[in-house]
Write a protein that holds these residues in place. Structure first.
Motif, mmCIF file in Angstrom:
data_model
loop_
_atom_site.group_PDB
_atom_site.id
_atom_site.type_symbol
_atom_site.label_atom_id
_atom_site.label_comp_id
_atom_site.label_asym_id
_atom_site.label_seq_id
_atom_site.Cartn_x
_atom_site.Cartn_y
_atom_site.Cartn_z
ATOM 1 N N UNK A 62 0.821 -1.197 0.000
ATOM 2 C CA UNK A 62 0.000 0.000 0.000
ATOM 3 C C UNK A 62 0.866 1.262 0.000
ATOM 4 N N UNK A 63 1.928 1.272 0.808
ATOM 5 C CA UNK A 63 2.825 2.431 0.871
ATOM 6 C C UNK A 63 3.532 2.629 -0.463
ATOM 7 N N UNK A 64 4.008 1.538 -1.065
ATOM 8 C CA UNK A 64 4.688 1.651 -2.360
ATOM 9 C C UNK A 64 3.739 2.141 -3.446
ATOM 10 N N UNK A 65 2.489 1.691 -3.423
ATOM 11 C CA UNK A 65 1.514 2.138 -4.418
ATOM 12 C C UNK A 65 1.235 3.628 -4.260
ATOM 13 N N UNK A 66 1.078 4.090 -3.007
ATOM 14 C CA UNK A 66 0.856 5.518 -2.771
ATOM 15 C C UNK A 66 2.057 6.342 -3.235
ATOM 16 N N UNK A 67 3.259 5.864 -2.940
ATOM 17 C CA UNK A 67 4.468 6.586 -3.374
ATOM 18 C C UNK A 67 4.546 6.623 -4.891
ATOM 19 N N UNK A 68 4.197 5.525 -5.555
ATOM 20 C CA UNK A 68 4.208 5.476 -7.017
ATOM 21 C C UNK A 68 3.229 6.506 -7.596
ATOM 22 N N UNK A 69 2.047 6.585 -7.030
ATOM 23 C CA UNK A 69 1.052 7.536 -7.531
ATOM 24 C C UNK A 69 1.540 8.969 -7.361
ATOM 25 N N UNK A 70 2.138 9.281 -6.241
ATOM 26 C CA UNK A 70 2.643 10.647 -6.013
ATOM 27 C C UNK A 70 3.801 10.977 -6.950
ATOM 28 N N UNK A 71 4.700 10.012 -7.117
ATOM 29 C CA UNK A 71 5.839 10.250 -8.012
ATOM 30 C C UNK A 71 5.352 10.392 -9.445
ATOM 31 N N UNK A 72 4.379 9.594 -9.845
ATOM 32 C CA UNK A 72 3.830 9.703 -11.200
ATOM 33 C C UNK A 72 3.194 11.068 -11.425
ATOM 34 N N UNK A 73 2.471 11.560 -10.423
ATOM 35 C CA UNK A 73 1.836 12.869 -10.556
ATOM 36 C C UNK A 73 2.885 13.969 -10.681
ATOM 37 N N UNK A 74 3.935 13.896 -9.887
ATOM 38 C CA UNK A 74 5.000 14.908 -9.955
ATOM 39 C C UNK A 74 5.719 14.812 -11.294
ATOM 40 N N UNK A 75 5.984 13.595 -11.763
ATOM 41 C CA UNK A 75 6.678 13.413 -13.051
ATOM 42 C C UNK A 75 5.846 13.970 -14.191
ATOM 43 N N UNK A 76 4.558 13.763 -14.168
ATOM 44 C CA UNK A 76 3.686 14.308 -15.193
ATOM 45 C C UNK A 76 3.698 15.827 -15.183
ATOM 46 N N UNK A 77 3.710 16.414 -13.973
ATOM 47 C CA UNK A 77 3.760 17.877 -13.860
ATOM 48 C C UNK A 77 5.076 18.432 -14.378
ATOM 49 N N UNK A 78 6.177 17.759 -14.138
ATOM 50 C CA UNK A 78 7.487 18.215 -14.610
ATOM 51 C C UNK A 78 7.541 18.113 -16.132
ATOM 52 N N UNK A 79 6.979 17.050 -16.702
ATOM 53 C CA UNK A 79 6.985 16.887 -18.163
ATOM 54 C C UNK A 79 6.166 18.005 -18.828
ATOM 55 N N UNK A 80 5.043 18.373 -18.241
ATOM 56 C CA UNK A 80 4.195 19.430 -18.817
ATOM 57 C C UNK A 80 4.921 20.785 -18.775
ATOM 58 N N UNK A 81 5.648 21.045 -17.698
ATOM 59 C CA UNK A 81 6.366 22.309 -17.599
ATOM 60 C C UNK A 81 7.528 22.353 -18.588
ATOM 61 N N UNK A 82 8.127 21.212 -18.867
ATOM 62 C CA UNK A 82 9.264 21.177 -19.777
ATOM 63 C C UNK A 82 8.812 21.420 -21.210
#
Length: 83
Positions: A62-82
């Motif tokens: 459960x902790x790893x899944x939550x961390x994956x979702x947060x990292x995915x959201x941040x990665x998507x935001x960084x890609x959009x800004x780039x």
């Protein structure tokens, strides 16, 4: 010895042998039951440990899944800004 006395001695010997066999079989049955009880206790302890491990793995999953979702959201935001 008379025939009746011989028959009586044989009958007594058979009764003694049967008594010994019954005694030995009841002792071995009691020890077998004690062994089965010990195995049952051991299996219950193993099952309890398995449940604890399963619970711990579920929490980690459960902790790893939550961390994956947060990292995915941040990665998507960084890609959009780039872009």
């Amino acid at each position: 010895m008379t025939e009746h006395l011989l028959v009586l001695l044989v009958c007594l010997a058979v009764i003694a042998v049967l008594a010994i066999l019954i005694y030995v079989s009841s002792r071995s049955q009691a020890s077998a039951l004690a062994g089965i009880y010990e195995v049952r206790l051991t299996l219950q302890q193993i099952l309890a440990n398995t449940r604890q491990i399963d619970r711990s793995l579920s929490d980690q999953r459960r902790v790893l899944y939550d961390a994956h979702k947060r990292i995915s959201a941040v990665t998507k935001g960084v890609k959009k800004q780039a872009l």
